[in-house]
Design an enzyme around this catalytic site. Structure first.
Site, mmCIF file in Angstrom:
data_model
loop_
_atom_site.group_PDB
_atom_site.id
_atom_site.type_symbol
_atom_site.label_atom_id
_atom_site.label_comp_id
_atom_site.label_asym_id
_atom_site.label_seq_id
_atom_site.Cartn_x
_atom_site.Cartn_y
_atom_site.Cartn_z
ATOM 1 N N TYR A 16 0.805 -1.218 0.000
ATOM 2 C CA TYR A 16 0.000 0.000 0.000
ATOM 3 C C TYR A 16 0.840 1.271 0.000
ATOM 4 C CZ TYR A 16 -3.831 -3.120 1.086
ATOM 5 O OH TYR A 16 -4.765 -4.105 1.032
ATOM 6 N N ASN A 64 -5.412 1.148 12.471
ATOM 7 C CA ASN A 64 -5.604 0.627 11.119
ATOM 8 C C ASN A 64 -5.857 -0.854 11.300
ATOM 9 O OD1 ASN A 64 -5.382 -0.566 8.648
ATOM 10 N ND2 ASN A 64 -3.696 0.738 7.938
ATOM 11 N N HIS A 75 -6.567 4.257 7.039
ATOM 12 C CA HIS A 75 -6.311 3.234 6.015
ATOM 13 C C HIS A 75 -5.341 3.805 4.990
ATOM 14 C CE1 HIS A 75 -9.476 0.665 7.522
ATOM 15 N NE2 HIS A 75 -10.220 1.742 7.619
#
Lengths: 132, 132, 132, 132, 132, 132, 132, 132, 132, 132, 132, 132
Positions: free
Chosen positions: D10, D61, D87
């Site tokens: 990510y 998270n 997130h």
């Protein structure tokens, strides 16, 4: 106490048997019981309206009306006393349409799947609720 | 007995208080109790797998896992003994996602909304179930 | 290989039996097998994270977590090797909530309903996938 | 701060990188940070239960558990301090099942899609929330 | 064996290639194979009706009819022999409407996503099912 | 920056206050800000169309249109610059119809529930996005 | 061109009339037309499979199969040439189940509600598509 | 003719190009065209209300409002003249929320997915509708 | 009369038996019967199209196509004569997907769950409908 | 008073007629009326924002925006004065999408289906609400 | 036989007419009929409870209660004799909420849409069911 | 006039108070009123059936039955006179299951949320409806 479904289908005891054990158990707990049974939603509602004045607590098994009667929910919502919902069978293991109860929306607690003993447990719980 | 949610949120008694009253009540009923508490689904399942051999009955409050754990349902389904599901609050008056219980799919009966007394009622009901 | 459900429920062989036949079949195929079993979603995920480095392929039966664990889907999605999902029973003939698999979202293929042999078929398929 | 998903997927920074920048930024803001990472829902809940006593604010998270864990919602709901949900990716542009967050039900605010910087923004926001 | 979708789309082998490898593998297993392919639901059903008498087992890839044909489900339900459902692609990673299979409702097992080898695995599994 | 909802409802600061703190913060970050507020979907879209040419980044709080305007989604989708969606309240704890945002479908990131500070955080994040 | 529904129901012209005007219009456009009509899904699919080789474009009115046939969608998806979907009536003003078209999932464009002229418009559009 | 979405996104021609070809084609057909473009739902509705008096037919591309505006449906429903709905892209292959059109509920016919030529086809169809 | 499902599954009589009793009963009623059976939706539709000219009434058991075939609904809708839908079993007590009938949308009446006698009752009803 | 839909469609009176009878009736009740009509959601919202200061009560017929505009709901929610929603037709007997009103979420009461008289009844009711 | 809806709405015969033809037809079949009509769900249930002892078969038209009464389903489920559900109109062509029947869940068969003759057909079918 | 819910819950006036003001208002309008109140659905339906003959208009507050009784809808549908539905509270701001009214399906108009005055408004509207 309102009971509407046939106990033959849901355990070995008849409605009369259940009323008798409830009477015995209620006496032991010092509770005065009044029984009421009807297949008519209107009569059940009339009885609950009367309960506003004459009941310190309500134990109700609304049978199939449990799943369809908003009118029962409204009649129970007027009550300020504790309400215990009882079902002989575990309605949460049955058909989808039996897994929603309008009665629960106005009930202090729910006891189901424990057969006729459910009523006795409800009486014990009611006793405690009335003490607090 | 498996208990997972904080009693502080759901009544005045602590988990220790509840365990104590359960122990007292269990003794009166002649039942030998083993307590188990965990926040881990895996540990709860391990405990239930062990219960296949060491338990005559299971009283379970699966807390939030009630609504999400198919694994708990499967672990309970292996058991042949009676299973009673307990919730301190009446989950059927709460958020929609709390109104479905995977645990119910494998439970003999359900008692909810009656606070800590729910555990005592469950013990009484278990006693009866084990007699039959 | 991750296996989580009780084979007793889903066929005559024990988990040990299945591991043994897998070992035999794996040997024949020239595959080196490592078995892993846990009831904890966290441990399964830790194991799958390790697989990024130590596995050429993964055969997974995630049991009930199949239907509820987005975390497993994410752990499997990180893997670049082939993933084969196995179920002892045909999950597509069972309850509605068992007919959706998060694992499938990251699996190369699925084998279900063929009992313990499903693992052997998965090994054979894995061999082929690794050859290509 | 609880972080559960792989930052490699990510963003370019590793979890260690993020922890380091958070430490630097936290120091600048005069906040004392404690990091916690686990793939186990149970351990995350245990940590959040401990936070009732040892935390002035929580930045979380919850990775994939965000979408499935009612237990996390309950653990966060007990906290009286501010909770900020972070997130790395914009979950509201992803699969439908990632567009619902149980964590949001107990979060003061949400920051998503802004990568590792989301944590730094959360720290800044937390500082402000703690001042008020 | 019924095969209906174009293998060109779903792997490098032609339908003829698949039939050939099936014939080879079937011979090795001592199974006598009959192939059948049609784009007509009615012809597939007629063939399945005939299978009541002339087949010891059925391996079926119903292509797109998998998702829409209750008639196929009914035709398969009449069969008392084992039925294995095969799909070249992993239908559970595709569009929502491809994630429901009427065929599964009557299948012993399902193998999907493993390409043309799925047929060979199905033959191996069928052999085992016929032995038991 | 587009702001549409009344800050009185969503925090102590007026829209003017927010614009002022944004101006101060933007200046510190070296960003040149242009404010735009309208209750008309058409005007918002016209403004966003203009942004294709005159903006390096967009911070948008589309108020109630967030939940209903596909036209806003389309206008934002044309933009190639970063887009940050801001909400004063945490929309994911509110009514169901407020939990879906068409704006998110075209936003780089989302910040909500952090009140007026959300705009400042968005400016900080925008600065970083523009540096990369 | 595949046409399956009765034009009598959907306009004054017979299928023959439509074919004739199509032939005339096709000739004017320099397109060579082949007509095909069947009530059998299998035959339509066989025809579409043949079209892979013998057609530069397909104009299809799949009648009621539009709404139910995944197999038609798959057959059309194999085609690399332009596909135009035609309906005599405006299916988007009719029953809900007629408002979803599997054919659209593989069609370049859709023309509906314009009666028999829809076919002529489709021919004109096809001419343009083939020129590009 | 109302056109609301950017043709750049949906084909090589600009809105001006489309207007020009429409003007040319309209002239050939003997139709007098009036163009109208707005991003405001209110202005589109005002224009449609005026059309009750000044239009013999309406060709409308309502862009994103297609999917959300009941007010457009109502404005179109007042019209007694033919209405043809045009979309540059095939909305039935796009996101689910783009597959429902309120405009269709009041349209004689729909042409979509055929790019700028869709407008020309609509003019041709309108000519025919006005002749009947 | 169209019959498609196996009577062996749904009663003791074979299709031949049913045809025979129908013939006898039809004769008594003065009705001339023509039987038709096919597993092909296309053939059933062709037969129904022919019925426009050669039938005074239609009694149809569309088997599994009942639940999936919009094409059958359309073919039946063209008929102006009475249509009676028959099912051997009570489809409204079976799986959810069998509880919707497209055939009903064009049927005068429905008779189900009464086994082979359902056809005889349908003949009696048809006689009455034809008299009125 | 906001009125948006064409009274011609919903009764014999024109908007002017309605305004006139409202003026007469308002005068009789001692209420001072201000009329406002617009097809633009933005203008309606601007007007409602102004009403915070200049109105003692609001009677609103939001026409088609009733069913789609969260922004109207938000603008009405800011008002502390009584709000009465009026519809000329009975929206609860119309299409499904007209049976949900965002306006109702902020309205004291609703009057619908009683034509132009609905406005007069609303004025009478407003008078009473303002007296209490 | 329970009949609850007005025949005037559903055919030319009055309830009395229907009772008379039923009496005549019942006599011919050698069946002894008892008629019962009530608008009260409770009375219908009481009557059905009595039927456990005094009826060899039940023919029931529960009117609107068909679609809402779980209590009727339960009362019918207690009966061991055949139950035939009759509706004058074809409920499966009517509003969606009339297309689900709780009565069907306990009925041997269903006859609907055939008007008053439906009762006669039901008597004929009952005769056959009682013979087997 | 049928009133079923407790006015105590929904305003300061008792049912007697409402009846009295209705009588006064009715007299002023020259309307002759008959009141009817019952908790029994059956009695309400019987009363409505009688209204076919003895009523020029019906004003009905069906309380909780509003949301569940198809039988009431049917009884109201038989009436040819105007029907006005009244609710003391605004049912469209309450629980989801109270936002659907079967009564509305047969009502000329609806008045809700305006307390006891709703009945007086209904009488005024009825007067107007009877004049036209």
């Amino acid at each position: 106490m309102l009971g509407k479904r046939e106990p033959k289908l849901y355990g070995k005891q008849t409605l009369a048997d259940i009323e008798k054990s409830c009477a015995v158990h209620g006496k032991k707990l010092g509770l005065k019981l009044v029984f009421f049974q009807s297949n008519s939603e209107g009569e059940l509602i009339d009885r609950l309206h009367a309960a506003v004045k004459d009941a310190a607590g309500v134990i109700i098994n609304a049978g199939a009306l449990t799943h369809t009667s908003v009118a029962l929910l409204d009649a129970l919502s007027i009550l300020k006393c504790p309400v215990i919902e009882v079902h002989l069978s575990n309605i949460y293991r049955r058909e989808k349409f039996r897994q929603h109860s309008y009665v629960s929306g106005a009930a202090t607690g729910v006891i189901c799947g424990l057969g006729a003993e459910g009523y006795l447990l409800a009486l014990t719980a009611m006793k405690t609720l009335l003490k607090n």
